[in-house]
Write a protein that holds these residues in place. Structure first.
Motif, PDB file in Angstrom:
ATOM      1  N   ARG A   1      60.821-101.380  36.797  1.00  0.00           N
ATOM      2  CA  ARG A   1      61.069-100.461  37.899  1.00  0.00           C
ATOM      3  C   ARG A   1      62.457-100.686  38.488  1.00  0.00           C
ATOM      4  O   ARG A   1      63.042-101.765  38.323  1.00  0.00           O
ATOM      5  CB  ARG A   1      60.012-100.638  38.995  1.00  0.00           C
ATOM      6  CG  ARG A   1      58.619-100.191  38.584  1.00  0.00           C
ATOM      7  CD  ARG A   1      57.625-100.413  39.722  1.00  0.00           C
ATOM      8  NE  ARG A   1      56.287 -99.909  39.396  1.00  0.00           N
ATOM      9  CZ  ARG A   1      55.229-100.026  40.188  1.00  0.00           C
ATOM     10  NH1 ARG A   1      55.355-100.633  41.368  1.00  0.00           N
ATOM     11  NH2 ARG A   1      54.051 -99.551  39.825  1.00  0.00           N
ATOM     12  N   PHE A   2      62.946 -99.685  39.196  1.00  0.00           N
ATOM     13  CA  PHE A   2      64.275 -99.729  39.784  1.00  0.00           C
ATOM     14  C   PHE A   2      64.232 -99.281  41.241  1.00  0.00           C
ATOM     15  O   PHE A   2      63.537 -98.325  41.585  1.00  0.00           O
ATOM     16  CB  PHE A   2      65.221 -98.811  39.004  1.00  0.00           C
ATOM     17  CG  PHE A   2      66.549 -98.571  39.685  1.00  0.00           C
ATOM     18  CD1 PHE A   2      66.755 -97.419  40.421  1.00  0.00           C
ATOM     19  CD2 PHE A   2      67.565 -99.496  39.609  1.00  0.00           C
ATOM     20  CE1 PHE A   2      67.969 -97.192  41.071  1.00  0.00           C
ATOM     21  CE2 PHE A   2      68.784 -99.290  40.247  1.00  0.00           C
ATOM     22  CZ  PHE A   2      68.990 -98.122  40.981  1.00  0.00           C
ATOM     23  N   GLN A   3      64.989 -99.976  42.076  1.00  0.00           N
ATOM     24  CA  GLN A   3      65.225 -99.554  43.451  1.00  0.00           C
ATOM     25  C   GLN A   3      66.699 -99.775  43.759  1.00  0.00           C
ATOM     26  O   GLN A   3      67.269-100.805  43.378  1.00  0.00           O
ATOM     27  CB  GLN A   3      64.378-100.350  44.440  1.00  0.00           C
ATOM     28  CG  GLN A   3      62.891-100.034  44.406  1.00  0.00           C
ATOM     29  CD  GLN A   3      62.117-100.830  45.436  1.00  0.00           C
ATOM     30  OE1 GLN A   3      62.280-102.036  45.547  1.00  0.00           O
ATOM     31  NE2 GLN A   3      61.301-100.146  46.220  1.00  0.00           N
ATOM     32  N   GLY A   4      67.324 -98.796  44.424  1.00  0.00           N
ATOM     33  CA  GLY A   4      68.743 -98.954  44.729  1.00  0.00           C
ATOM     34  C   GLY A   4      69.179 -98.064  45.867  1.00  0.00           C
ATOM     35  O   GLY A   4      68.506 -97.090  46.222  1.00  0.00           O
ATOM     36  N   GLU A   5      70.341 -98.395  46.452  1.00  0.00           N
ATOM     37  CA  GLU A   5      70.903 -97.609  47.535  1.00  0.00           C
ATOM     38  C   GLU A   5      72.414 -97.777  47.541  1.00  0.00           C
ATOM     39  O   GLU A   5      72.966 -98.692  46.900  1.00  0.00           O
ATOM     40  CB  GLU A   5      70.313 -98.028  48.883  1.00  0.00           C
ATOM     41  CG  GLU A   5      70.565 -99.488  49.227  1.00  0.00           C
ATOM     42  CD  GLU A   5      69.902 -99.897  50.534  1.00  0.00           C
ATOM     43  OE1 GLU A   5      69.096 -99.097  51.052  1.00  0.00           O
ATOM     44  OE2 GLU A   5      70.203-101.002  51.035  1.00  0.00           O
ATOM     45  N   ILE A   6      73.085 -96.876  48.245  1.00  0.00           N
ATOM     46  CA  ILE A   6      74.528 -96.939  48.372  1.00  0.00           C
ATOM     47  C   ILE A   6      74.916 -96.657  49.823  1.00  0.00           C
ATOM     48  O   ILE A   6      74.282 -95.833  50.502  1.00  0.00           O
ATOM     49  CB  ILE A   6      75.215 -95.925  47.418  1.00  0.00           C
ATOM     50  CG1 ILE A   6      76.723 -96.132  47.405  1.00  0.00           C
ATOM     51  CG2 ILE A   6      74.843 -94.488  47.765  1.00  0.00           C
ATOM     52  CD1 ILE A   6      77.440 -95.355  46.308  1.00  0.00           C
ATOM     53  N   THR A   7      75.931 -97.360  50.313  1.00  0.00           N
ATOM     54  CA  THR A   7      76.450 -97.040  51.636  1.00  0.00           C
ATOM     55  C   THR A   7      77.279 -95.762  51.554  1.00  0.00           C
ATOM     56  O   THR A   7      77.803 -95.420  50.488  1.00  0.00           O
ATOM     57  CB  THR A   7      77.319 -98.191  52.167  1.00  0.00           C
ATOM     58  OG1 THR A   7      78.405 -98.424  51.254  1.00  0.00           O
ATOM     59  CG2 THR A   7      76.501 -99.475  52.299  1.00  0.00           C
TER      60      THR A   7
END
Length: 267
Positions: free
Chosen positions: A155-161
């Motif tokens: 699974r993958f989780q990610g974010e960007i400012t």
């Protein structure tokens, strides 16, 4: 192995070899007394997946294609085998052919199937009746006709400012890949992927397709906690993180959109 009659395992009316079809990989050609049985076989495995509370049913699929010359196929009795690489246990699954000498089957596997590579094979005894009435028996045993993988899900989780920015300002991507773990009692859990690298790409149109060729940015080392963190210049499109997988885990990509789509995540 007991040899079953054609009436029991083959559809009635089978009197001659069928016309050639799109060829599967060749695994055996048995020749005896002016008769030949050619065996082609392919197989593939599913990904081992889970809900929050249980492991999903797992299957592997095989396709089998028999062709014969020198007479009529009158009887067939066989099994497909599955054996983990490095293991001694062999699982056997009975095979029933259709009138064209084909089989295409999805086989359910036990919940405790071991992740990794497995050999799929074929064992059978078949009889070809020659024009002079003589019955010729063929015995085929191929234990490594095809190697398949049964890999655990990732699974993958990610974010960007600054998810909506496109003006080149520094933006930090933070993400984590986790892989499925299975306890001794069969309960699922998720653990960080460690001791590996992922590759970062930029896809200007944000199509998020693995087959597309976005622009490679850099290779990132996954930290001890299973996370990556890196700075990029804000721009329109999607930032793709690609994990290549392993013998035990499937490959996976995660994408974080920036610009007009406002930082949405696709996995």
């Amino acid at each position: 192995m007991a040899l079953a009659t054609a009436a029991g395992l083959l559809a009635t009316g089978l009197v001659a070899a069928p016309a050639a079809q799109a060829a599967l990989p060749l695994v055996d050609a048995s020749e005896r007394d002016d008769t030949v049985i050619t065996t082609r076989m392919d197989a593939n495995g599913q990904t081992i997946m889970a809900t929050s509370t249980r492991i999903e049913p797992v299957e592997f699929r095989y396709r089998l294609d028999l062709r014969w010359t020198g007479g009529q196929l009158r009887a067939f009795d066989g099994v497909v085998t599955l054996q983990g690489v490095g293991e001694t246990q062999v699982r056997r699954f009975p095979v029933t052919l259709d009138a064209d000498g084909d089989a295409s089957v999805e086989v359910p596997l036990p919940e405790r199937i071991r992740p990794g590579f497995h050999h799929v094979g074929i064992e059978y005894t078949a009889a070809v009746k020659r024009p002079d009435g003589r019955l010729v028996l063929h015995h085929v045993d191929v234990d490594q006709a095809k190697k398949i993988s049964l890999r655990r899900d990732v699974r993958f989780q990610g974010e960007i400012t600054h998810p909506t920015a496109t003006d080149g300002r520094p933006s930090r991507i933070t993400a984590q890949f986790t892989w499925l773990r299975i306890s001794s009692d069969g309960a699922p859990s998720w653990s960080p992927v460690r001791n590996t690298t992922v590759r970062l790409y930029h896809d200007p149109d944000g199509s998020l397709e693995w087959e597309e060729k976005p622009v490679f940015v850099r290779t990132l080392t996954v930290g001890p906690d299973g996370t990556i963190s890196t700075d990029v210049s804000a721009r329109e499109g999607a930032w793709e993180l690609r994990y290549a997988g392993s013998d035990q885990t499937v490959r996976r990509y995660g994408a974080i959109e920036q610009g007009s789509n406002g930082g949405g995540c696709g996995c």
